[in-house]
Write a protein that holds these residues in place. Structure first.
Motif, PDB file in Angstrom:
ATOM      1  N   THR A   1      33.154  24.682 -15.263  1.00  0.00           N
ATOM      2  CA  THR A   1      31.777  25.181 -15.368  1.00  0.00           C
ATOM      3  C   THR A   1      31.623  25.912 -16.698  1.00  0.00           C
ATOM      4  N   PRO A   2      31.515  25.185 -17.811  1.00  0.00           N
ATOM      5  CA  PRO A   2      31.435  25.840 -19.121  1.00  0.00           C
ATOM      6  C   PRO A   2      30.203  26.729 -19.287  1.00  0.00           C
ATOM      7  N   GLN A   3      29.219  26.580 -18.415  1.00  0.00           N
ATOM      8  CA  GLN A   3      28.005  27.404 -18.510  1.00  0.00           C
ATOM      9  C   GLN A   3      28.208  28.814 -17.972  1.00  0.00           C
ATOM     10  N   GLY A   4      29.313  29.062 -17.242  1.00  0.00           N
ATOM     11  CA  GLY A   4      29.541  30.409 -16.726  1.00  0.00           C
ATOM     12  C   GLY A   4      30.700  30.489 -15.764  1.00  0.00           C
ATOM     13  N   CYS A   5      31.007  31.693 -15.353  1.00  0.00           N
ATOM     14  CA  CYS A   5      32.059  31.962 -14.381  1.00  0.00           C
ATOM     15  C   CYS A   5      31.677  31.306 -13.051  1.00  0.00           C
ATOM     16  N   GLU A   6      32.579  30.497 -12.522  1.00  0.00           N
ATOM     17  CA  GLU A   6      32.311  29.784 -11.272  1.00  0.00           C
ATOM     18  C   GLU A   6      31.868  30.722 -10.152  1.00  0.00           C
ATOM     19  N   ASP A   7      32.622  31.782  -9.945  1.00  0.00           N
ATOM     20  CA  ASP A   7      32.319  32.703  -8.846  1.00  0.00           C
ATOM     21  C   ASP A   7      31.066  33.526  -9.128  1.00  0.00           C
ATOM     22  N   CYS A   8      30.897  33.985 -10.357  1.00  0.00           N
ATOM     23  CA  CYS A   8      29.693  34.768 -10.686  1.00  0.00           C
ATOM     24  C   CYS A   8      28.430  33.925 -10.544  1.00  0.00           C
ATOM     25  N   LEU A   9      28.500  32.655 -10.924  1.00  0.00           N
ATOM     26  CA  LEU A   9      27.341  31.771 -10.751  1.00  0.00           C
ATOM     27  C   LEU A   9      26.982  31.656  -9.276  1.00  0.00           C
ATOM     28  N   ARG A  10      28.002  31.524  -8.424  1.00  0.00           N
ATOM     29  CA  ARG A  10      27.778  31.392  -6.986  1.00  0.00           C
ATOM     30  C   ARG A  10      27.262  32.697  -6.375  1.00  0.00           C
ATOM     31  N   LEU A  11      27.817  33.836  -6.838  1.00  0.00           N
ATOM     32  CA  LEU A  11      27.458  35.136  -6.267  1.00  0.00           C
ATOM     33  C   LEU A  11      26.228  35.781  -6.915  1.00  0.00           C
ATOM     34  N   GLY A  12      25.860  35.301  -8.091  1.00  0.00           N
ATOM     35  CA  GLY A  12      24.749  35.906  -8.810  1.00  0.00           C
ATOM     36  C   GLY A  12      25.132  37.204  -9.501  1.00  0.00           C
ATOM     37  N   THR A  13      26.411  37.352  -9.856  1.00  0.00           N
ATOM     38  CA  THR A  13      26.881  38.552 -10.539  1.00  0.00           C
ATOM     39  C   THR A  13      27.025  38.300 -12.039  1.00  0.00           C
ATOM     40  N   PRO A  14      26.948  39.354 -12.859  1.00  0.00           N
ATOM     41  CA  PRO A  14      27.043  39.181 -14.309  1.00  0.00           C
ATOM     42  C   PRO A  14      28.491  39.080 -14.798  1.00  0.00           C
ATOM     43  N   TRP A  15      28.659  38.552 -15.980  1.00  0.00           N
ATOM     44  CA  TRP A  15      29.965  38.521 -16.628  1.00  0.00           C
ATOM     45  C   TRP A  15      29.783  38.913 -18.089  1.00  0.00           C
ATOM     46  N   VAL A  16      30.904  39.280 -18.722  1.00  0.00           N
ATOM     47  CA  VAL A  16      30.889  39.684 -20.131  1.00  0.00           C
ATOM     48  C   VAL A  16      31.375  38.533 -21.005  1.00  0.00           C
ATOM     49  N   HIS A  17      32.599  38.073 -20.756  1.00  0.00           N
ATOM     50  CA  HIS A  17      33.188  36.949 -21.489  1.00  0.00           C
ATOM     51  C   HIS A  17      33.829  35.994 -20.490  1.00  0.00           C
ATOM     52  N   LEU A  18      34.036  34.764 -20.939  1.00  0.00           N
ATOM     53  CA  LEU A  18      34.594  33.742 -20.061  1.00  0.00           C
ATOM     54  C   LEU A  18      36.005  33.359 -20.479  1.00  0.00           C
ATOM     55  N   ARG A  19      36.826  33.060 -19.486  1.00  0.00           N
ATOM     56  CA  ARG A  19      38.181  32.553 -19.668  1.00  0.00           C
ATOM     57  C   ARG A  19      38.312  31.316 -18.786  1.00  0.00           C
ATOM     58  N   PHE A  20      39.174  30.370 -19.214  1.00  0.00           N
ATOM     59  CA  PHE A  20      39.374  29.228 -18.319  1.00  0.00           C
ATOM     60  C   PHE A  20      40.849  28.949 -18.113  1.00  0.00           C
ATOM     61  N   CYS A  21      41.153  28.585 -16.895  1.00  0.00           N
ATOM     62  CA  CYS A  21      42.515  28.327 -16.457  1.00  0.00           C
ATOM     63  C   CYS A  21      43.020  27.061 -17.130  1.00  0.00           C
ATOM     64  N   LEU A  22      44.171  27.145 -17.762  1.00  0.00           N
ATOM     65  CA  LEU A  22      44.729  25.985 -18.445  1.00  0.00           C
ATOM     66  C   LEU A  22      45.592  25.126 -17.527  1.00  0.00           C
ATOM     67  N   THR A  23      45.586  25.435 -16.240  1.00  0.00           N
ATOM     68  CA  THR A  23      46.257  24.589 -15.265  1.00  0.00           C
ATOM     69  C   THR A  23      45.244  23.730 -14.510  1.00  0.00           C
ATOM     70  N   CYS A  24      44.099  24.318 -14.104  1.00  0.00           N
ATOM     71  CA  CYS A  24      43.131  23.555 -13.297  1.00  0.00           C
ATOM     72  C   CYS A  24      41.723  23.504 -13.895  1.00  0.00           C
ATOM     73  N   GLY A  25      41.442  24.286 -14.934  1.00  0.00           N
ATOM     74  CA  GLY A  25      40.129  24.256 -15.565  1.00  0.00           C
ATOM     75  C   GLY A  25      39.104  25.207 -14.972  1.00  0.00           C
ATOM     76  N   ARG A  26      39.482  25.994 -13.979  1.00  0.00           N
ATOM     77  CA  ARG A  26      38.541  26.940 -13.360  1.00  0.00           C
ATOM     78  C   ARG A  26      38.094  27.965 -14.391  1.00  0.00           C
ATOM     79  N   VAL A  27      36.799  28.239 -14.441  1.00  0.00           N
ATOM     80  CA  VAL A  27      36.239  29.220 -15.363  1.00  0.00           C
ATOM     81  C   VAL A  27      36.035  30.532 -14.616  1.00  0.00           C
ATOM     82  N   GLY A  28      36.538  31.620 -15.199  1.00  0.00           N
ATOM     83  CA  GLY A  28      36.397  32.941 -14.605  1.00  0.00           C
ATOM     84  C   GLY A  28      35.967  33.952 -15.652  1.00  0.00           C
ATOM     85  N   CYS A  29      35.539  35.105 -15.187  1.00  0.00           N
ATOM     86  CA  CYS A  29      35.095  36.165 -16.092  1.00  0.00           C
ATOM     87  C   CYS A  29      36.276  37.062 -16.477  1.00  0.00           C
ATOM     88  N   CYS A  30      36.148  37.705 -17.619  1.00  0.00           N
ATOM     89  CA  CYS A  30      37.222  38.511 -18.199  1.00  0.00           C
ATOM     90  C   CYS A  30      37.396  39.855 -17.491  1.00  0.00           C
TER      91      CYS A  30
END
Length: 96
Positions: free
Chosen positions: A28-57
């Motif tokens: 989900t390059p547009q945002g943190c997977e969980d924050c998008l689902r929960l409607g919570t804000p994020w500051v910066h994005l990181r992505f898992c280099l094993t599975c591609g999951r996008v998370g917030c910093c």
């Protein structure tokens, strides 16, 4: 540690967690997977280099990238910000 290497008994050895890195794309390059689902804000994005999951910093309220690393043992993440080109090992708390 720089470039995935650490000093051990005077020798430079590669970080063993780099073996977890796979050729993945951010899910989900547009945002943190969980924050998008929960409607919570994020500051910066990181992505898992094993599975591609996008998370917030760690500066984000929910710290989803770190939570994913702890829950999945996918401990190598990369910056997903324009102009940033680095990887982080959550297990060793250092750049790799």
């Amino acid at each position: 540690m720089l470039g995935g290497m650490s000093a051990a008994a005077g020798q430079v050895v590669p970080d063993p967690h780099l073996a977890l890195v796979r050729p993945v794309q951010p899910r989900t390059p547009q945002g943190c997977e969980d924050c998008l689902r929960l409607g919570t804000p994020w500051v910066h994005l990181r992505f898992c280099l094993t599975c591609g999951r996008v998370g917030c910093c760690d500066a984000s309220p929910m710290r989803h990238a770190r939570a994913h690393a702890a829950e999945s043992d996918h401990v190598i993440a990369a910056a997903l910000e324009p102009g940033e080109h680095w990887r982080w090992c959550f297990a060793d708390e250092q750049f790799v």
